[in-house]
Design an enzyme around this catalytic site. Structure first.
Site, PDB file in Angstrom:
ATOM      1  N   HIS A 211     -23.801  19.717  22.118  1.00 19.95           N
ATOM      2  CA  HIS A 211     -23.456  20.688  21.229  1.00 19.95           C
ATOM      3  C   HIS A 211     -24.283  20.262  19.630  1.00 19.95           C
ATOM      4  O   HIS A 211     -24.318  21.451  18.976  1.00 19.95           O
ATOM      5  CB  HIS A 211     -22.341  21.101  20.893  1.00 19.95           C
ATOM      6  CG  HIS A 211     -21.584  21.430  20.626  1.00 19.95           C
ATOM      7  ND1 HIS A 211     -21.072  22.320  18.921  1.00 19.95           N
ATOM      8  CD2 HIS A 211     -21.811  23.434  20.608  1.00 19.95           C
ATOM      9  CE1 HIS A 211     -20.737  23.652  18.830  1.00 19.95           C
ATOM     10  NE2 HIS A 211     -20.848  24.608  19.288  1.00 19.95           N
ATOM     11  N   LYS A 213     -27.255  20.475  16.926  1.00 19.66           N
ATOM     12  CA  LYS A 213     -28.321  21.181  16.762  1.00 19.66           C
ATOM     13  C   LYS A 213     -29.107  20.228  15.445  1.00 19.66           C
ATOM     14  O   LYS A 213     -28.466  20.534  14.430  1.00 19.66           O
ATOM     15  CB  LYS A 213     -28.184  22.494  15.757  1.00 19.66           C
ATOM     16  CG  LYS A 213     -27.049  23.989  17.226  1.00 19.66           C
ATOM     17  CD  LYS A 213     -25.800  23.048  16.911  1.00 19.66           C
ATOM     18  CE  LYS A 213     -25.269  24.194  17.936  1.00 19.66           C
ATOM     19  NZ  LYS A 213     -23.821  24.342  18.011  1.00 19.66           N
ATOM     20  N   ASP A 218     -41.931  15.112  11.055  1.00 22.77           N
ATOM     21  CA  ASP A 218     -42.347  14.038  10.311  1.00 22.77           C
ATOM     22  C   ASP A 218     -41.245  12.488   9.568  1.00 22.77           C
ATOM     23  O   ASP A 218     -42.117  12.162   8.896  1.00 22.77           O
ATOM     24  CB  ASP A 218     -43.341  14.882   9.100  1.00 22.77           C
ATOM     25  CG  ASP A 218     -44.468  15.465  10.029  1.00 22.77           C
ATOM     26  OD1 ASP A 218     -44.919  15.886  11.215  1.00 22.77           O
ATOM     27  OD2 ASP A 218     -45.242  16.652   9.325  1.00 22.77           O
ATOM     28  N   HIS A 384     -19.770  31.714  12.147  1.00 24.03           N
ATOM     29  CA  HIS A 384     -19.291  30.178  13.477  1.00 24.03           C
ATOM     30  C   HIS A 384     -19.874  29.261  12.735  1.00 24.03           C
ATOM     31  O   HIS A 384     -19.485  28.106  13.013  1.00 24.03           O
ATOM     32  CB  HIS A 384     -20.097  30.883  14.656  1.00 24.03           C
ATOM     33  CG  HIS A 384     -20.809  30.376  14.779  1.00 24.03           C
ATOM     34  ND1 HIS A 384     -21.553  29.304  15.333  1.00 24.03           N
ATOM     35  CD2 HIS A 384     -20.712  29.943  16.387  1.00 24.03           C
ATOM     36  CE1 HIS A 384     -22.096  28.556  16.459  1.00 24.03           C
ATOM     37  NE2 HIS A 384     -20.871  28.442  17.208  1.00 24.03           N
ATOM     38  N   LYS A 386     -19.149  25.494  10.517  1.00 19.80           N
ATOM     39  CA  LYS A 386     -18.590  24.323  10.377  1.00 19.80           C
ATOM     40  C   LYS A 386     -18.333  23.496   9.149  1.00 19.80           C
ATOM     41  O   LYS A 386     -19.169  22.456   9.567  1.00 19.80           O
ATOM     42  CB  LYS A 386     -19.020  24.046  11.710  1.00 19.80           C
ATOM     43  CG  LYS A 386     -18.980  24.595  12.769  1.00 19.80           C
ATOM     44  CD  LYS A 386     -19.977  24.940  13.676  1.00 19.80           C
ATOM     45  CE  LYS A 386     -20.789  25.455  14.720  1.00 19.80           C
ATOM     46  NZ  LYS A 386     -19.650  26.220  15.769  1.00 19.80           N
ATOM     47  N   ASP A 391     -11.374  18.259  -1.986  1.00 17.59           N
ATOM     48  CA  ASP A 391     -11.306  18.680  -3.497  1.00 17.59           C
ATOM     49  C   ASP A 391     -12.862  18.462  -3.924  1.00 17.59           C
ATOM     50  O   ASP A 391     -13.659  20.384  -3.672  1.00 17.59           O
ATOM     51  CB  ASP A 391     -10.933  17.337  -3.531  1.00 17.59           C
ATOM     52  CG  ASP A 391      -9.851  16.435  -3.365  1.00 17.59           C
ATOM     53  OD1 ASP A 391      -9.318  17.355  -3.021  1.00 17.59           O
ATOM     54  OD2 ASP A 391     -10.179  15.270  -2.961  1.00 17.59           O
TER      55      ASP A 391
END
Length: 466
Positions: A211, A213, A218, A384, A386, A391
């Site tokens: 999952h 991404k 470079d 969607h 995450k 704090d």
């Protein structure tokens, strides 16, 4: 043999197969709750549960685990030398995470928060267009749509210019990707492969999806977060549009850990090593820990990642997740945070992309509200992202959802960043998100029709595989 006798024999064979599968589930399922759910279903209703168990029930794989743990041990030996110098005081609440991951906080990151798909992909395309040596790219989903074809053209252009291009996609997440899309890239000089934990294709294996991404250009400019390659991530596909998501652009020494995560997956799939280029010298002020978690780890690193992050909060803990299906450890950590006076807020969607998960999430939200956790539903579209804000000095962006699939079944990656300036950027973003949300009360559950409430409780029985 008569038809009734044949049906009786078939039923007996199914029950025997169900009992054998239940024995396998008891011995191999990762949690007691999951083992009990599978064993009960397989024993009593093998006609319904046996086929899903073939796809979802397997809990172990070996070749990748051996490779992954050997690599983790080697990296731990290297990173421990850096950790002996001591964890910076600002990162001390997360020292256990660094130890668990066998990794170190890197000083000197420059970070840019990328809000939603347009900003994310414009930054990624701009970086790819300037690539001179190498592009590493890994997404859970590639679609053959407008964005997918634009990405294909960008990669082909760089490959034609002599840049090495390496691409991984998940074999199940990208199940709808046409073979012609992949072959066009290969003919153009792009090295591209599907990820699976089995080198030999296993059509009965839906767990252990990759999952992550990741984009690295470079060796010095990296991207990670919640977006995949498809038009829906640009908010172009109702009914979930507009699509709310967040990605992170980083430069600095932590980018080498993005390369390492990609390299171990690439080596597993191909048997070859992808390039490992040196990052540029540190120019920023952020301390960053890259957390690459997954089911090959000896511990449940993703669940523990959330638990440590929650336990570190002293004044504020704001979370955003599309799927609110916490396990017992994470829910207990959230409850304890409320008890010590932390402002705990969770932003979740107001509309479903997966109905069963949405029903279970609604019941978990009700339990959370009873514990003093404030739950908000984002109104404009599907959320969607995450993201975690802790704090005034720490924020995480990654691919990790607050559900069992991320905790125990998926390979995930996130960046935990300690820096007041970056945390302030995340705070401003989340304040805007909460301003577009409605706080959920107990009435959402209490006033729901009985059959819908029943459906929520039934859906929660499937928490181990959601």
């Amino acid at each position: 043999m008569s038809l009734p006798q044949l049906l009786t024999l078939l039923a007996m064979l199914l029950h025997v197969a169900g009992i054998l599968a239940a024995m396998h589930a008891v011995m191999n399922t990762r949690t007691p709750q999951g083992a009990f759910a599978w064993a009960l279903g397989l024993t009593l209703l093998p006609y319904v549960t046996l086929v899903p168990y073939l796809y979802l029930g397997r809990s172990h794989f070996y070749g990748y685990v051996t490779l992954h743990r050997a690599r983790r041990q080697r990296l731990s030996q290297v990173s421990r030398r850096g950790r002996h110098a001591g964890v910076p005081a600002s990162c001390a609440p997360y020292a256990a995470l660094a130890e668990m991951l066998g990794n170190s906080f890197h000083a000197g990151q420059q970070l840019q928060l990328l809000i939603d798909g347009d900003a994310t992909f414009e930054a990624i395309f701009s970086a790819i267009a300037k690539a001179e040596r190498c592009v590493l790219m890994q997404f859970f989903i590639f679609h053959d749509d407008n964005l997918g074809r634009r990405m294909q053209e960008a990669l082909l252009e760089r490959a034609a210019a002599g840049v090495e291009v390496f691409v991984l996609f998940d074999g199940i997440g990208s199940h709808a990707l046409p073979g012609q899309y992949v072959e066009t890239l290969r003919r153009g000089g792009v090295a591209i492969h599907p990820f699976a934990t089995e080198r030999h294709s296993n059509r009965f294996q839906l767990n252990f999806r990759n999952h992550r991404k990741i984009v690295v250009v470079d060796g010095w400019l990296g991207f990670l977060g919640g977006l995949n390659v498809g038009d829906e991530y640009l908010g172009l596909k109702p009914p979930l549009a507009p699509w709310r998501d967040t990605h992170l652009q980083m430069s600095g020494p932590a980018v080498v850990d993005l390369q390492r995560s990609f390299a171990v997956d690439w080596h597993w799939v191909t048997g070859e090593l992808s390039p490992m280029l040196p990052p540029r010298s540190a120019q920023g002020n952020t301390h960053t820990l890259i957390a690459a978690t997954g089911p090959a780890d000896p511990q449940e690193t993703c669940s523990l990642f959330f638990t440590v992050a929650i336990n570190a909060a002293r004044q504020r803990l704001w979370l955003t997740t599309p799927y609110f299906v916490p396990d017992q450890a994470v829910m207990s950590a959230l409850r304890l945070a409320v008890m010590r006076g932390v402002d705990v807020r969770v932003l979740i969607p107001s509309r479903p992309d997966h109905h069963t998960v949405f029903l279970a999430s609604t019941l978990h939200a009700y339990d959370a509200i009873k514990a003093g956790i404030r739950i908000y539903r984002y109104q404009p579209g599907f959320v969607h992202q995450k993201v975690i804000l802790i704090d005034d000095d720490t924020a995480s962006v990654g691919s990790m959802n607050l559900d069992n699939r991320s905790f125990r079944l998926n390979f995930e990656i996130g960046a935990l960043n300690v820096d007041r300036v970056f945390a302030a950027d995340v705070e401003r973003m989340l304040i805007d998100d909460f301003d577009r949300a409605v706080e959920v009360t107990r009435d959402e559950y209490r006033k729901a029709p009985y059959l819908r409430r029943l459906a929520m409780h039934v859906a929660r029985l499937f928490d181990p595989i959601l």
